[in-house]
Design a protein around this motif. Structure first.
Motif, PDB file in Angstrom:
ATOM      1  N   ALA A 188       0.828  -1.197   0.000  1.00  0.00           N
ATOM      2  CA  ALA A 188       0.000   0.000   0.000  1.00  0.00           C
ATOM      3  C   ALA A 188       0.867   1.253   0.000  1.00  0.00           C
ATOM      4  CB  ALA A 188      -0.929   0.000   1.205  1.00  0.00           C
ATOM      5  N   GLU A 228       2.344   1.662  -3.448  1.00  0.00           N
ATOM      6  CA  GLU A 228       1.316   2.109  -4.387  1.00  0.00           C
ATOM      7  C   GLU A 228       1.028   3.598  -4.193  1.00  0.00           C
ATOM      8  OE1 GLU A 228      -3.362   1.170  -5.224  1.00  0.00           O
ATOM      9  OE2 GLU A 228      -2.038  -0.527  -4.757  1.00  0.00           O
ATOM     10  N   ALA A 229       0.963   4.041  -2.957  1.00  0.00           N
ATOM     11  CA  ALA A 229       0.731   5.452  -2.672  1.00  0.00           C
ATOM     12  C   ALA A 229       1.886   6.298  -3.195  1.00  0.00           C
ATOM     13  CB  ALA A 229       0.544   5.667  -1.178  1.00  0.00           C
ATOM     14  N   GLN A 280       1.595   6.567  -6.956  1.00  0.00           N
ATOM     15  CA  GLN A 280       0.537   7.503  -7.359  1.00  0.00           C
ATOM     16  C   GLN A 280       1.009   8.942  -7.188  1.00  0.00           C
ATOM     17  OE1 GLN A 280      -2.976   6.459  -5.163  1.00  0.00           O
ATOM     18  NE2 GLN A 280      -3.507   4.789  -6.539  1.00  0.00           N
ATOM     19  N   THR A 281       1.732   9.208  -6.119  1.00  0.00           N
ATOM     20  CA  THR A 281       2.262  10.547  -5.888  1.00  0.00           C
ATOM     21  C   THR A 281       3.249  10.908  -7.000  1.00  0.00           C
ATOM     22  OG1 THR A 281       2.027  10.251  -3.525  1.00  0.00           O
ATOM     23  CG2 THR A 281       3.455  12.037  -4.235  1.00  0.00           C
TER      24      THR A 281
END
Length: 71
Positions: A56, A59-60, A63-64
């Motif tokens: 997670a 993935e964050a 995305q950033t």
């Protein structure tokens, strides 16, 4: 005298000197094994939780990074 070599009727032990073992206990699946399996399940659950947290976070971060690249 019998010459039985059964674990529940061992020669030379006499009656009542040895706990009668269930079939599961003779196959090393006694109550202690249940505790071992529970401990292993707990370790696995903890490992899965850590892996999901890392995934997670990765993935964050991805995305950033995508948001910055699109600007």
């Amino acid at each position: 005298m019998t010459d039985s070599k059964n674990i529940n009727n061992p020669v030379g032990q006499g009656g009542g000197q040895r706990k009668r073992q269930s079939r599961a206990e003779r196959q090393n699946h006694g109550p202690h094994r249940n505790l071992d399996r529970q401990g292993a399940a707990d370790k696995k659950a903890e490992l899965v939780r850590k892996m999901r947290e890392k995934a997670a976070a990765a993935e964050a971060a991805a995305q950033t990074g995508d948001d910055i690249a699109q600007s």
